[in-house]
Design a protein around this motif. Structure first.
Motif, PDB file in Angstrom:
ATOM      1  N   LYS A 154    -102.213  16.510 -18.679  1.00 31.71           N
ATOM      2  CA  LYS A 154    -103.174  16.050 -19.690  1.00 31.71           C
ATOM      3  C   LYS A 154    -103.176  14.529 -19.766  1.00 31.71           C
ATOM      4  O   LYS A 154    -102.162  13.909 -20.081  1.00 31.71           O
ATOM      5  CB  LYS A 154    -102.838  16.639 -21.054  1.00 31.71           C
ATOM      6  CG  LYS A 154    -103.836  16.263 -22.148  1.00 31.71           C
ATOM      7  CD  LYS A 154    -103.490  16.921 -23.462  1.00 31.71           C
ATOM      8  CE  LYS A 154    -102.339  16.211 -24.151  1.00 31.71           C
ATOM      9  NZ  LYS A 154    -102.718  14.821 -24.583  1.00 31.71           N
ATOM     10  N   GLU A 200    -104.045  10.756 -21.300  1.00 37.84           N
ATOM     11  CA  GLU A 200    -104.077  10.213 -22.650  1.00 37.84           C
ATOM     12  C   GLU A 200    -105.514  10.198 -23.154  1.00 37.84           C
ATOM     13  O   GLU A 200    -106.443   9.911 -22.404  1.00 37.84           O
ATOM     14  CB  GLU A 200    -103.503   8.791 -22.672  1.00 37.84           C
ATOM     15  CG  GLU A 200    -102.001   8.722 -22.413  1.00 37.84           C
ATOM     16  CD  GLU A 200    -101.465   7.320 -22.599  1.00 37.84           C
ATOM     17  OE1 GLU A 200    -102.195   6.486 -23.198  1.00 37.84           O
ATOM     18  OE2 GLU A 200    -100.344   7.054 -22.144  1.00 37.84           O
ATOM     19  N   GLY A 201    -105.674  10.523 -24.425  1.00 38.77           N
ATOM     20  CA  GLY A 201    -107.000  10.522 -25.022  1.00 38.77           C
ATOM     21  C   GLY A 201    -107.613  11.894 -25.157  1.00 38.77           C
ATOM     22  O   GLY A 201    -108.576  12.068 -25.898  1.00 38.77           O
ATOM     23  N   GLU A 215    -104.696  17.443 -28.223  1.00 35.03           N
ATOM     24  CA  GLU A 215    -103.647  18.436 -27.992  1.00 35.03           C
ATOM     25  C   GLU A 215    -104.268  19.828 -27.857  1.00 35.03           C
ATOM     26  O   GLU A 215    -105.331  20.110 -28.397  1.00 35.03           O
ATOM     27  CB  GLU A 215    -102.653  18.424 -29.157  1.00 35.03           C
ATOM     28  CG  GLU A 215    -101.848  17.139 -29.266  1.00 35.03           C
ATOM     29  CD  GLU A 215    -100.980  16.892 -28.048  1.00 35.03           C
ATOM     30  OE1 GLU A 215    -100.476  17.878 -27.454  1.00 35.03           O
ATOM     31  OE2 GLU A 215    -100.809  15.720 -27.667  1.00 35.03           O
ATOM     32  N   TRP A 260    -110.164   9.987 -16.373  1.00 40.18           N
ATOM     33  CA  TRP A 260    -109.280  11.077 -16.767  1.00 40.18           C
ATOM     34  C   TRP A 260    -108.874  11.922 -15.561  1.00 40.18           C
ATOM     35  O   TRP A 260    -107.722  12.340 -15.443  1.00 40.18           O
ATOM     36  CB  TRP A 260    -109.957  11.955 -17.825  1.00 40.18           C
ATOM     37  CG  TRP A 260    -109.839  11.397 -19.212  1.00 40.18           C
ATOM     38  CD1 TRP A 260    -109.066  10.347 -19.613  1.00 40.18           C
ATOM     39  CD2 TRP A 260    -110.512  11.867 -20.385  1.00 40.18           C
ATOM     40  NE1 TRP A 260    -109.212  10.118 -20.957  1.00 40.18           N
ATOM     41  CE2 TRP A 260    -110.089  11.048 -21.459  1.00 40.18           C
ATOM     42  CE3 TRP A 260    -111.423  12.886 -20.634  1.00 40.18           C
ATOM     43  CZ2 TRP A 260    -110.550  11.232 -22.759  1.00 40.18           C
ATOM     44  CZ3 TRP A 260    -111.882  13.075 -21.933  1.00 40.18           C
ATOM     45  CH2 TRP A 260    -111.454  12.249 -22.984  1.00 40.18           C
ATOM     46  N   GLU A 293    -106.201  10.047 -13.590  1.00 40.31           N
ATOM     47  CA  GLU A 293    -104.913  10.062 -14.294  1.00 40.31           C
ATOM     48  C   GLU A 293    -104.253  11.433 -14.185  1.00 40.31           C
ATOM     49  O   GLU A 293    -103.047  11.551 -13.963  1.00 40.31           O
ATOM     50  CB  GLU A 293    -105.112   9.683 -15.762  1.00 40.31           C
ATOM     51  CG  GLU A 293    -103.810   9.577 -16.550  1.00 40.31           C
ATOM     52  CD  GLU A 293    -104.028   9.203 -18.000  1.00 40.31           C
ATOM     53  OE1 GLU A 293    -103.067   9.322 -18.800  1.00 40.31           O
ATOM     54  OE2 GLU A 293    -105.160   8.787 -18.348  1.00 40.31           O
TER      55      GLU A 293
END
Length: 290
Positions: A150, A152-153, A156, A194, A197
């Protein structure tokens, strides 16, 4: 085509955008051929051999030489089943017809999950699910755990990675299932932050894997040529003897669904008939190495 790796990614990730559709640059060849014939230029026809040679060097090996692609020890199927799939039971039946040993699914919804569990249970008695990804197997599974990919950003509860051990007759194999974040083509280029990452996190997980033999199944939201997937492709073998374009199902233009291995060989890869998803299923033969 020859120097795609030097196209910069700093602005709009243009390098990744080019590499996502790199095989299609070969369409320039017939266009140039027509122009050369119209101009009746022998020099242009000779010069045309250069892009033909470059394309053949990059992608000629992806054209299958035979039907079965070579002997293999197991078959794996990868399929993003789509969270809007209105026929999960039919999708499960279509995947069973391919007689794979393992099946990886992404975009599992709570309502569809129960359908897949029921439909696949007889042929695949072992399965593991983490978040929206799952694996069904003819081999016993153990050591099931989520893989944190996952970025960042992202809120959850976003869980799109799992790792398990499949106990095959040839020994234990680590099997990863992953669904990387989507990319978007915008007016200013490719939006893939994303995804990139998440690919880095997945690459770190694979690099830390202690078992020698590894299979990665997943929707990685780009092709193996895209440098954004380098953290994964540098550690895994993504070979396959066909283009096997899997997305979009209505008119496939790229293979963003992958079967990759470590210390094993992908002998052939092909798409299966369309299901209720916007992706085509991908099936790959895998041969174990000593």
């Amino acid at each position: 085509m020859a120097f795609h790796s030097v196209v910069p990614n700093a602005v709009g990730r243009l390098g990744s955008l080019l590499e996502t559709f790199l095989p299609w640059m070969g369409l320039a060849v017939p266009l140039l051929l027509v122009l050369a014939l119209l101009r009746r230029s022998a020099l242009a026809l000779v010069a045309l051999l250069l892009p033909v040679a470059v394309w053949a060097n990059l992608f000629g090996g992806l054209v299958p030489a035979d039907e079965d692609g070579g002997a293999h020890d197991m078959t794996a199927v990868q399929h993003n089943v789509s969270d809007e799939n209105s026929d999960p039971e039919g999708t499960a039946s279509a995947l069973i017809e391919a007689a794979p040993d393992v099946i990886a699914l992404e975009e599992l919804t709570p309502s569809a999950l129960s359908v897949y569990e029921s439909a696949l249970a007889a042929d695949y008695p072992y399965h593991a699910v983490e978040g929206t990804v799952g694996l069904w197997s003819k081999y016993p599974l153990s050591d099931v755990r989520p893989v944190d990919i996952k970025p960042e950003g992202i809120p959850e509860g976003w869980n799109r990675g799992l790792r398990t051990t499949a106990r095959t007759p040839q020994g234990d194999i680590a099997v990863y299932v992953a669904h990387l974040p989507s990319v978007r083509i915008r007016w200013n280029g490719l939006s893939s932050g994303w995804r990139d990452e998440s690919a880095g996190l997945l690459g770190e997980a694979v690099a830390a894997e202690k078992l020698a033999k590894v299979i990665l199944l997943g929707d990685l939201n780009s092709t193996a040529d895209d440098r954004g997937l380098d953290p994964v492709t540098e550690r895994m073998d993504s070979t396959g003897r066909d283009f096997a374009f899997s997305w979009p199902a209505a008119f496939p233009v790229s293979r963003i669904d992958h079967v990759m291995t470590r210390s094993m060989v992908v002998t052939d890869i092909r798409t299966l008939p369309a299901t209720g998803s916007d992706h085509l299923p991908v099936a790959a033969g895998i041969r174990f190495e000593p």
